[in-house]
Design an enzyme around this catalytic site. Structure first.
Site, PDB file in Angstrom:
ATOM      1  N   TYR A 136       1.094  -1.299  -0.092  1.00 10.86           N
ATOM      2  CA  TYR A 136       0.086   0.127   0.253  1.00 10.86           C
ATOM      3  C   TYR A 136       0.837   1.399  -0.087  1.00 10.86           C
ATOM      4  O   TYR A 136       0.463   2.342  -0.615  1.00 10.86           O
ATOM      5  CB  TYR A 136      -0.878   0.008   1.188  1.00 10.86           C
ATOM      6  N   LYS A 187       3.116 -14.909   2.986  1.00 17.07           N
ATOM      7  CA  LYS A 187       3.407 -15.955   1.549  1.00 17.07           C
ATOM      8  C   LYS A 187       5.061 -16.243   1.447  1.00 17.07           C
ATOM      9  O   LYS A 187       5.423 -15.696   0.437  1.00 17.07           O
ATOM     10  CB  LYS A 187       2.762 -15.124   0.732  1.00 17.07           C
ATOM     11  N   ASP A 219      -2.829 -18.353   0.939  1.00 19.50           N
ATOM     12  CA  ASP A 219      -3.762 -19.155   0.110  1.00 19.50           C
ATOM     13  C   ASP A 219      -4.443 -20.246   0.876  1.00 19.50           C
ATOM     14  O   ASP A 219      -5.931 -20.103   0.989  1.00 19.50           O
ATOM     15  CB  ASP A 219      -3.057 -19.959  -1.268  1.00 19.50           C
ATOM     16  N   ASP A 243      -6.704  -6.921   4.061  1.00 13.81           N
ATOM     17  CA  ASP A 243      -7.548  -6.284   3.461  1.00 13.81           C
ATOM     18  C   ASP A 243      -8.512  -7.142   2.810  1.00 13.81           C
ATOM     19  O   ASP A 243      -9.793  -7.163   3.068  1.00 13.81           O
ATOM     20  CB  ASP A 243      -7.034  -5.398   2.355  1.00 13.81           C
ATOM     21  N   ASP A 247     -12.490  -9.059   4.482  1.00 10.41           N
ATOM     22  CA  ASP A 247     -13.833  -9.014   3.522  1.00 10.41           C
ATOM     23  C   ASP A 247     -14.401 -10.485   3.573  1.00 10.41           C
ATOM     24  O   ASP A 247     -15.671 -10.605   3.652  1.00 10.41           O
ATOM     25  CB  ASP A 247     -13.796  -8.513   2.100  1.00 10.41           C
TER      26      ASP A 247
HETATM   27  C1  IPM Z   1     -10.526  -1.224   3.727  1.00  6.49           C
HETATM   28  C2  IPM Z   1     -10.869  -0.726   2.452  1.00  6.49           C
HETATM   29  C3  IPM Z   1      -9.631   0.218   2.292  1.00  6.49           C
HETATM   30  C4  IPM Z   1      -8.325  -0.543   2.131  1.00  6.49           C
HETATM   31  C5  IPM Z   1      -9.708   1.236   0.977  1.00  6.49           C
HETATM   32  C6  IPM Z   1     -11.068   1.859   0.712  1.00  6.49           C
HETATM   33  C7  IPM Z   1      -8.525   2.207   0.640  1.00  6.49           C
HETATM   34  O1  IPM Z   1     -10.863  -1.541   1.513  1.00  6.49           O
HETATM   35  O2  IPM Z   1     -10.486  -0.374   4.883  1.00  6.49           O
HETATM   36  O3  IPM Z   1     -10.501  -2.297   3.804  1.00  6.49           O
HETATM   37  O4  IPM Z   1      -8.216  -0.904   1.369  1.00  6.49           O
HETATM   38  O5  IPM Z   1      -7.747  -0.485   3.244  1.00  6.49           O
HETATM   39 MG    MG Z   2     -11.048  -3.414   2.281  1.00  6.60          MG
END
Ligand code: IPM
Ligand code: MG
Length: 353
Positions: A136, A187, A219, A243, A247
């Site tokens: 990042y 990884k 993975d 990240d 999710d």
């Molecule tokens: C998160 C989001 C952010 C990230 C984006 C909006 C920059 O996806 O907080 O998970 O990638 O960190």
């Molecule tokens: Mg995210």
């Protein structure tokens, strides 16, 4: 106590007011709120996704409550004006390097998950995502060739020993307060950065002999997260993998709309945000789920404002609202009553009384 409110874009503008409503309803808690533009809203107001006045407010506050970043109208802008960059710069400027993303199943929502109830029953894990480094932020980065047919771009995955060690300490301490199991995800079979990651996490682990440390490649870790998610207690991982995995983990609980997060550094000042995004497709329709933001406000009460009992009150009120059968559209199922963003906030406030 001073809290900076940064609604940002899309549904951020609808969910932040619901969290504020809940915080204001807490008896004996007095918080001074101040709102400022960030992300696309920052670009609109000051041509900057992180206006200096907004950053200044955040650095002076005890905590920051953030909504969401991003909307289609900003997608064509150069990188320096992208909404998400405002958030990334804020995380870095506040030195909030440890992102705690708790993934806990509310039993009421067991059927909202796409996984079978017996796979997710009792799910309660914590992802500690490194937030200030990795691909990042690594340099060099950028477009290095714009010649048609030869276009080329570069990003750099990069970690220093101290960046890994400090987030590892946070994760080991968190594990100590829980079931004492830590899984580090990397990884290292392919990436030098991740060989270093595993080395440093293992070294830090010697200071925590009471915590059982295991390592997984990302993975197979992703696979285990859907196969046997309840085997995890605390997960520590880098910015990029964290990240993605958070999710994925969120969906175990039924909806991305349920997961809060806290970003902390060395002190108590923190940045709190739902892990979902700005959801432009449903913005402005009063249908977004405000619970992840309300639960983020609970984390703020616990970690930055020193009010753990109030945090528990808010979490209990969310549970009560769900138990009463109310659902936002994202977590609806047969036998429940679908309500809008504001009505869900009202239900949590009512459950506090
Ligand atoms: C998160 C989001 C952010 C990230 C984006 C909006 C920059 O996806 O907080 O998970 O990638 O960190
Ligand atoms: Mg995210």
């Amino acid at each position: 106590m001073k809290v900076a409110l940064l609604p940002g874009d899309g549904i951020g503008k609808e969910i932040i007011p619901e969290a504020v409503k809940v915080l204001k309803a807490l008896r004996g808690v007095s918080i001074e709120f101040e709102e400022a533009p960030i992300a696309g809203a920052g670009v609109d107001a000051f041509d900057d996704p992180l206006p200096p006045s907004t950053l200044d407010l955040c650095l002076k506050a005890d905590a920051v409550l953030f909504g969401a970043a991003g909307a289609p109208q900003y997608e064509h802008l150069p990188r320096v004006k992208r909404p998400g960059l405002g958030l990334l710069k804020l995380r870095k400027a506040m030195q909030c390097y440890a992102n705690l993303r708790p993934v806990k199943l509310f039993p009421e929502l067991a059927n909202a998950s796409t996984l079978k109830p017996d796979v997710i029953n009792g799910l309660d894990l914590l992802i500690v995502r490194e937030l200030n480094s990795d691909i990042y932020f690594g340099e060099p980065r950028g477009r290095i060739n714009d010649t048609p047919g030869q276009r080329e771009a570069i990003n750099t995955m990069r970690y220093t020993e101290s960046e890994i060690a400090r987030v590892a300490h946070v994760a080991f301490k968190a594990a100590r307060g829980r079931r004492k199991k830590l899984c580090s995800i990397d990884k290292q079979n392919v990436l030098e950065t991740m060989v270093l990651w595993r080395e440093v996490v293992s070294e830090v682990g010697r200071e925590y002999p009471d915590v059982e440390l295991t390592h997984q490649l990302v993975d197979s870790g992703a696979m285990m997260l859907v196969r046997t998610p309840t085997k995890f207690d605390v997960i520590v991982t880098g910015n990029m993998f964290g990240d993605i995995l958070s999710d994925q983990a969120a969906m175990l609980t039924g909806s991305l709309g349920m997961l809060p997060s806290a970003a902390l550094g060395d002190g108590t000042r923190g940045l709190y945000e739902p892990i979902h995004g700005s959801a432009p497709d449903i913005a402005g329709k009063d249908i977004a789920n405000p619970l992840a933001t309300i639960l983020s406000a609970a984390l703020m009460l616990r970690y930055s404002l020193g009010l753990p009992e109030q945090a528990e009150r808010v979490e209990a009120a969310v549970r009560k609202a769900l138990a009463s059968g109310l659902r936002t559209a994202d977590i609806q199922e047969p036998g429940t009553r679908v309500v809008g963003t504001r009505a869900m906030g009202d239900a949590v406030v009512a459950a506090l009384q």
